[in-house]
Scaffold this motif. Sequence first.
Motif, PDB file in Angstrom:
ATOM      1  N   SER A  84       0.895  -1.160  -0.082  1.00 15.75           N
ATOM      2  CA  SER A  84       0.057  -0.078   0.055  1.00 15.75           C
ATOM      3  C   SER A  84       0.904   1.145   0.042  1.00 15.75           C
ATOM      4  O   SER A  84       1.866   1.209   0.321  1.00 15.75           O
ATOM      5  CB  SER A  84      -0.894  -0.028   1.161  1.00 15.75           C
ATOM      6  N   VAL A  91      -3.659   0.379  -3.153  1.00 17.78           N
ATOM      7  CA  VAL A  91      -3.396  -0.930  -2.702  1.00 17.78           C
ATOM      8  C   VAL A  91      -3.466  -2.048  -3.785  1.00 17.78           C
ATOM      9  O   VAL A  91      -4.165  -1.973  -4.708  1.00 17.78           O
ATOM     10  CB  VAL A  91      -4.545  -1.439  -1.544  1.00 17.78           C
ATOM     11  N   CYS A 105      -0.896  -1.625   5.643  1.00 18.45           N
ATOM     12  CA  CYS A 105      -1.776  -2.695   5.434  1.00 18.45           C
ATOM     13  C   CYS A 105      -1.312  -3.935   6.040  1.00 18.45           C
ATOM     14  O   CYS A 105      -0.276  -4.028   6.654  1.00 18.45           O
ATOM     15  CB  CYS A 105      -1.793  -3.039   3.786  1.00 18.45           C
ATOM     16  N   THR A 131      -6.703  -2.378   5.622  1.00 16.11           N
ATOM     17  CA  THR A 131      -5.626  -1.155   5.404  1.00 16.11           C
ATOM     18  C   THR A 131      -6.247   0.095   6.058  1.00 16.11           C
ATOM     19  O   THR A 131      -7.371   0.084   6.494  1.00 16.11           O
ATOM     20  CB  THR A 131      -5.861  -1.040   3.714  1.00 16.11           C
TER      21      THR A 131
END
Length: 608
Positions: free
Chosen positions: A118, A127, A151, A163
């Motif tokens: 991410s 992501v 994440c 996330t």
Amino acid sequence: MAELSETYACVPSTERGRGILISGDAKSNSILYCNGRSVIIRNLDRPLQAAVYGEHAYPATVARYSPNGEWIASADASGTVRIWGTHNDFVLKKEFRVLSGRIDDLQWSPDGMRIVASGDGKGKSFVRAFMWDSGSNVGEFDGHSKRVLSCAFKPTRPFRIVTCGEDYMVNFYEGPPFKFKQSIRDHANFVNCIRFSPDGSKFISVSSDKKGMLYDGKTGEKIGELSSEDGHKGSIYAVSWSPDSKQVLTVSADKTAKIWEISDGKGTLKKTLTHPGSGGVEDMLVGCLWQNDYLITVSLGGAISLYTASNPDKAPILLSGHMKNITSLAVVKSDPKFILSSSYDGLIIKWIQGVGYSGRLERKVNAQVKCLAAVEEEIVSSGYDNKIWRNSLHGDQCADVDSVDIGSQPKDLSLALLSPDLALVSIDSGVVLLHGTKVISTTNLGFTVTACAIAPDGTEAVVGGQDGKLHLYYINGDTLTEESVLEKHRGAITVIRYSPDVSMFASADANREAVVWDRVSREVKLKNMLYHTARINCLAWSPDSSMVATGSLDTCVIIYDISKPPSSRMTIKGANLGGVYGLAFVDDYTVASSGEDAFIRLWKLSPQ
């Protein structure tokens, strides 16, 4: 032969207002962190051993071991992930461009098959999860509108990914292939870090709103939060679970780390750890890791503190060092076990051979340091502020700070070792002679000066120019009288040093050549020292004057024996990534090198 005997590693790169995510491998008890384009592997049980992976083309941001400890995935500011082996010279297995911007966090799936990353991206792609061997996507990650700072992969089946980021959101995905399940907005500021417990039953998010939230690992439902009583007074930057999933460690801008007991969905404060620093901004805590019996915290200044989880009251072990490139090295003559180093950002650090970091020398003015010299009880340094500083070397403080403004930027600095109050400083147009912090004379030499050296007894000086010539001067009181000019170099002189027995001096240039001269006859004693592939930045003599070492922009250190032809040289390849800028002999058979990578390495030379 030259063998690496000790490594004094750099500290992690940090950035104010942001956390850093460090990781480790419990089996080998090693940790990973990033500095510049390097990924550093450090063994917590043997801190004087450190390895570096320097193959990223952009600043490295985060690195993680695979679950089996055989691979490391590291990411950088360009959005690239490289996967390389922990053995066999870090052989590269795969490289993928994962995001269009900087990657802030990544994690492996527990089966080691997938990686989620991410960070910053264009459009909505903040992501991505992919198969580590093919790079193919394993899901869609909608639901974020800004940079995703962290994440995490659920370590048990059914697999989940969570996330969090700058949009204050915590997002929950089910899979594989992963699909967006829900957004949770319990935080009122950036959510900096998110982590599953090792047993997969819970996950926790921490934020700049000073709160930590606990969620069910399977459903994503909120189950509680960290107690606000005795909570953090500043942004919480990172969180790490204990191996038994019963406690968490958090670190904050309020300069404390806290251990929390997690039970019945609530977090109760168990212990507050205060950082052993001066209380300045650099003591804010920005990273943490709970690994085996170690509680690891990282400060904004880069200092790594190792606490003992089973006995948190015990004083922590401190691993510190430079964050920026090291510009010069000096060995304290009265006790060669002491090594001093200065870095571009104005830090002067003291190291002890066999021990490593031994403290930083606090200076009242943190000006950038260019040159550094040490004699007995004193450090003399020059910076980009046109000043020469003299600091008394007592304990861990640079006491009695005296300085003199010489009116121009110092290029080079040389002390007369037998009467160390006497110093010669080169500036663009000539040289300045100093006694203590008093200017004796400023001499315009009529050529562009690039390097200088003063003889230990203070009666002679060698000054090097942009034109590659060496000018020799007699020093009488405050006057310099030119005695001769030596022509051999074909590039600007970069460094000049007298041998400890004063029978010779050595000079080196930007055209990669070094020359050893006989001091009395002014004849060349050793020539054809032309084995570097780029400019020579520094050189050093062994204490017995039998060897001279050169360090270059080409990352190599070459050691010549004065009594043998240059072809019998000893070469240390890749001594410092990015170039060698500092060299010093600690004893007749140990040379220290430092450079662009902010590392200091000690090399043991075996007699040829």
